[in-house]
Structure formats: structure tokens, C-alpha cells
Scaffold this active site. Structure first.
Site, short mmCIF file in Angstrom:
data_model
loop_
_atom_site.label_atom_id
_atom_site.label_comp_id
_atom_site.label_asym_id
_atom_site.label_seq_id
_atom_site.Cartn_x
_atom_site.Cartn_y
_atom_site.Cartn_z
N ASP A 127 -1.66 -19.41 0.62
CA ASP A 127 -3.14 -19.95 -0.25
C ASP A 127 -3.78 -21.11 0.69
O ASP A 127 -4.24 -21.68 1.48
CB ASP A 127 -1.80 -20.56 -1.45
CG ASP A 127 -0.72 -21.01 -1.57
OD1 ASP A 127 -0.05 -21.11 -0.36
OD2 ASP A 127 -0.59 -21.89 -2.04
N LYS A 166 4.30 -15.02 1.67
CA LYS A 166 4.41 -16.10 1.02
C LYS A 166 5.86 -15.92 0.78
O LYS A 166 6.30 -16.08 -0.78
CB LYS A 166 3.38 -15.68 -1.00
CG LYS A 166 3.20 -16.02 -1.93
CD LYS A 166 2.52 -17.06 -1.68
CE LYS A 166 2.70 -17.95 -2.97
NZ LYS A 166 2.36 -19.62 -2.41
N ASP A 171 -11.95 -10.23 3.68
CA ASP A 171 -13.20 -10.37 2.99
C ASP A 171 -14.10 -11.75 3.10
O ASP A 171 -15.42 -12.06 2.88
CB ASP A 171 -13.36 -9.94 1.71
CG ASP A 171 -13.67 -8.21 1.06
OD1 ASP A 171 -13.41 -7.71 1.81
OD2 ASP A 171 -13.99 -7.93 0.29
N ASP A 194 -6.26 -7.41 3.65
CA ASP A 194 -7.70 -7.19 2.79
C ASP A 194 -8.12 -8.34 2.52
O ASP A 194 -9.64 -8.26 2.71
CB ASP A 194 -6.96 -5.86 1.67
CG ASP A 194 -8.15 -5.23 1.26
OD1 ASP A 194 -9.11 -5.04 1.96
OD2 ASP A 194 -7.66 -5.53 -0.13
N TYR A 223 0.34 -1.01 0.05
CA TYR A 223 -0.03 -0.09 -0.13
C TYR A 223 1.10 1.10 0.09
O TYR A 223 0.05 2.64 0.29
CB TYR A 223 -1.36 -0.12 1.24
CG TYR A 223 -2.34 -1.30 1.20
CD1 TYR A 223 -2.12 -1.94 1.02
CD2 TYR A 223 -3.22 -0.41 0.52
CE1 TYR A 223 -3.08 -2.59 0.70
CE2 TYR A 223 -4.40 -0.81 0.70
CZ TYR A 223 -4.55 -2.02 0.31
OH TYR A 223 -5.50 -3.39 0.10
#
Ligand code: NAD
Ligand code: IPM
Ligand code: MN
Length: 384
Positions: A248, A215, A276, A272, A164
């Protein structure tokens, strides 16, 4: 709803309160900045404000809510996004900030949202984006055979760096040879402090496990720093179990075995996306709440959802994510009994199916808000 009826079989679980000390600003009322924003933001904010007012009445809180007009309309009319001096004003003169949502199709580059929403997160150094993923009623969960004991995790999303930071650029833009570069940034200070916040929270709230997600099998520089910091900080908290999952695999576990997740800490963008997914496990984006916190400083509270332009002005938006964000705000500024009453009002209304259409009910946005406000106004003592 009467005082009797607000008693529910559902206990607000301890632990869904944001980290950090109480933020007090001198004497007199605690001032709260209210930025309704765009789309459904103003509708859900109006209901959150009703509930805050009801809590202030019931629990005798001295609050002053100050509504600020900065949104897409204001930007398009005046060119102003976040005015000069606004951050200093928040820091010095407000106890908390409440935001509805930002995003408007007329501003495709999100300039105003970047200045206001990300401007507040970055400018006030609100490095903890605290996002509870809590199922209030079994019927709301899309997963087969999972209940309220299975879906109860909190995500600590790093909120000031990662993907970001807006570092990058275009070369030969608009040509067939165009190159676009966008960098992630991870600092030792930034990574350490969000990981430490997650461990401290687990320790203080009696949660058993912190799971760190990255990751690092591919991002060998930035995310490997997270691995080292997790290992080092984790050693300071021998009573807390640790778990490391690549993002993942974590996404898969959230769906397959959500009960294996307790406190989750991750970088800005993974946080983020995963929240969701978390919102879907709770029943939908209309239910998910968040706190953007720098412990001890003026912090900001907002639902996880966006401005949902297709629902704007229809009175259909679910106000619960905004109302639960208001509960996190009340808790953060020292009113944990009021916060618990708000959460109990939400839990009770969900249990009874008194919901907007996204959850299968037939109530409008303000009907749900009125019901929750009435329930809070009649609340018995629910101190936690
Ligand atoms: P969104 O969260 O606004 O909506 C996605 C879908 O979720 C909606 O179409 C709707 O079906 C459902 N939904 C969301 N909130 C709901 C509510 N309160 N009640 C019922 N259903 C609800 O995401 P989007 O469509 O990807 O983004 C719309 C705009 O909002 C974009 O401009 C985006 O950048 C912005 N956005 C802002 C924030 C924020 O302000 N914090 C967060 C996410 C997205
Ligand atoms: C969120 C939103 C924001 C984010 C957008 C609107 C900048 O999706 O708060 O989850 O990416 O942080
Ligand atoms: Mn988001």
C-alpha cells in the site's frame, strides 16, 4: 525519417535491458515464435514484426520469424489451446517467443490464455517478469512536476508462483453456503531467485537501490518468507541499498515520489497490479513493455497491456508497448545495438508527438509502426 533525423537528444538509458545471458540455439538463423493472440494483439504484433524486420535488415541479423495461430478463434474452432510438445519445441528450437495479447469475451474463463500465456510462463520456468517503468517524455507523465529523471524504475515481478498457482477450490458451489478457497504459494527457491535476480541486475546496471514490496504485516507466513529472503540475499550485495515497503505504501510512493524507486522486486500479483500503475506513469498501457525471462533459456516478450477488445480491429491501438517488448527480445538474444536503435526510434517519435490517439496524436497503429520501422532502418550506430 533520415539517418540525420534519428539522432535525438534522448539517450536510451543503460539499464533497460532484461537480465540474463544471450540465448543462442546452434547455428543458422535465430528462430522467433510469434503468437499475435487476440483483440488488438495481432495489430500491435504486426507493427512489432515490421520493426524487428527493419532491425534485421539494418543490423544484418539472421532471424526467422515463425507465426503461430493459437488464439481464441483457434480454440473456439478446434478446442486446441497450446498444442502438446509446443513447450519442448520452444525450448529446443527457438531463441525467443513474442506474444501480442490474450483475452476474448467469448472465452470468459480465459482457458486458452491460461494454457498459452501462463502455460509458457510456468512451463518454461520464466521466473523473472521484467517490467521497466520508464518515462520517455515529460509531457506523457500524469504527475505534476515529474520528468524523465523521476520515473525510471524496473519492476522484477515473480512470475511462476504466488497467487497464480491455481491452488484452491469451491465447496457447496452455487449454494448459499458456498466456500471459495484460493491459496498463494511461495517457495524459498522461488522467492530467493527473483530477489537475487533483482540484486544482480542492480549491481550489473549500476542501479543503487532495491526495494522489496510485500504485505508481510498481514500475510504473516508467505510474505514473511519474502522479508527473510530479502534480508539474507541483500547481505550478499553490500554495495546495493535496500528498502522495504508494504504494497500500500509503495503504491503511494510510486505516485508521490517515483524518483525514490529504482529496482523493485515483488510477488506475482502485486507485480501485475503495480505495473499497470507504472504504465500510467509512463503515459499509458499502450507504452509498457515486458520480458518473461529465465536467464540463459528461451524467454518470452509481450506488452504489459491486454487485448483491449473495444479497440480491436480499429487501427487505434498504440503499438509502442509491443515494439519496446521487441527491443527487449532483441537485446536478450544478443542484439543490443539493434535493441538500442529501436528504443531510440521510440523515444524520438514520442518526443515529436508522432503518436496514436491515446497519447494525444492522430496517427493509426500501422502509421506509427511504419515510422518506427523506417527510423530503425535508417539508424546510425547507437551501440550502448
Ligand atoms: P487491457 O490492457 O486490454 O485494456 C485496458 C485499457 O487500456 C483499454 O481499454 C485501453 O483504454 C487501454 N489500452 C490497453 N492497451 C492499449 C494500447 N495498446 N493502445 C491504446 N490503449 C490501450 O485490459 P483489460 O480491458 O482489463 O483486459 C482485456 C482482456 O485482456 C481481458 O481478457 C484480460 O484478461 C486480458 N489481458 C491480457 C493480458 C496479456 O495478454 N498479457 C494482459 C492484461 C489483460
Ligand atoms: C499481465 C496480465 C496477465 C497476468 C493475465 C492476462 C493473466 O494481466 O500479463 O499483466 O495477470 O499476469
Ligand atoms: Mn496485468
Amino acid at each position: 525519417m533520415t539517418a540525420e533525423e534519428t539522432q535525438s537528444s534522448i539517450d536510451p538509458s543503460p539499464g533497460v535491458s532484461p537480465p540474463g545471458d544471450v540465448t543462442l540455439r546452434g547455428t543458422g538463423p535465430q528462430r522467433i515464435a510469434v503468437l499475435p493472440g487476440d483483440g488488438i494483439g495481432p495489430e500491435v504484433t504486426a507493427e512489432a514484426v515490421k520493426v524487428i524486420d527493419a532491425a534485421a535488415e539494418r543490423f544484418d541479423l539472421d532471424l526467422e520469424l515463425v507465426e503461430l495461430p493459437w488464439n481464441a478463434d483457434h480454440y473456439l474452432a478446434t478446442g486446441e489451446t497450446l498444442p502438446d510438445g509446443a513447450l519442448d519445441d520452444f525450448r529446443d528450437n527457438y531463441s525467443a517467443i513474442f506474444i501480442g495479447a490474450y483475452g476474448d469475451p467469448r472465452v470468459p474463463d480465459m482457458k486458452h490464455a491460461a494454457d498459452i500465456l501462463l502455460g509458457i510462463r510456468f512451463g518454461l520456468d520464466l521466473y523473472v517478469n521484467f517490467r521497466p517503468v520508464k518515462l520517455y517524455h515529460e509531457s506523457l507523465c500524469p504527475l505534476k512536476g515529474k520528468g524523465v529523471d523521476d520515473v525510471d524504475m524496473v519492476v522484477f515481478r515473480e512470475n511462476t508462483e504466488g497467487a497464480y498457482v491455481g491452488i484452491g477450490g469451491n465447496f457447496k458451489k452455487g449454494t448459499a453456503d458456498e466456500v471459495a478457497v484460493q491459496e498463494e504459494m511461495h517457495t524459498r527457491k522461488g522467492v530467493e531467485r527473483i530477489i537475487r535476480a533483482a540484486f544482480e541486475y542492480a549491481r550489473d546496471k549500476g542501479r543503487s537501490t532495491v526495494t522489496m514490496c510485500d504485505k508481510s504485516n498481514v500475510m504473516r507466513y508467505g510474505h514473511e518468507l519474502w522479508l527473510r529472503c530479502f534480508d539474507e540475499v541483500g547481505r550478499e550485495f553490500p554495495m546495493i541499498e535496500t528498502q522495504h515497503l508494504y504494497v500500500d505504501a509503495l503504491a503511494m510512493q510510486m505516485v508521490r515520489r517515483p524518483e525514490s524507486l529504482d529496482v523493485v522486486v515483488t510477488n506475482n500479483m502485486f507485480g501485475d497490479i503495480l505495473t499497470d500503475l507504472g504504465a500510467a506513469l509512463q503515459g499509458g498501457l499502450g507504452l509498457a513493455a515486458s520480458a518473461n525471462v529465465h536467464p540463459g533459456r528461451t524467454s518470452m516478450f509481450e506488452p504489459v497491456h491486454g487485448s483491449a477488445p473495444k479497440y480491436a480491429g480499429l487501427g487505434r491501438a498504440n503499438p509502442v508497448g509491443a515494439v519496446l517488448s521487441a527491443a527487449l527480445l532483441l537485446d536478450n538474444i544478443g542484439h543490443n545495438e539493434a535493441a538500442a536503435a529501436v528504443e531510440l526510434a521510440v523515444a524520438t517519435s514520442l518526443e515529436r508527438g508522432a503518436t496514436t490517439r491515446d497519447l494525444g496524436g492522430d496517427l493509426g497503429t500501422s502509421e506509427v509502426g511504419n515510422l518506427l520501422a523506417a527510423s530503425v532502418r535508417d539508424a546510425r550506430s547507437v551501440a550502448k
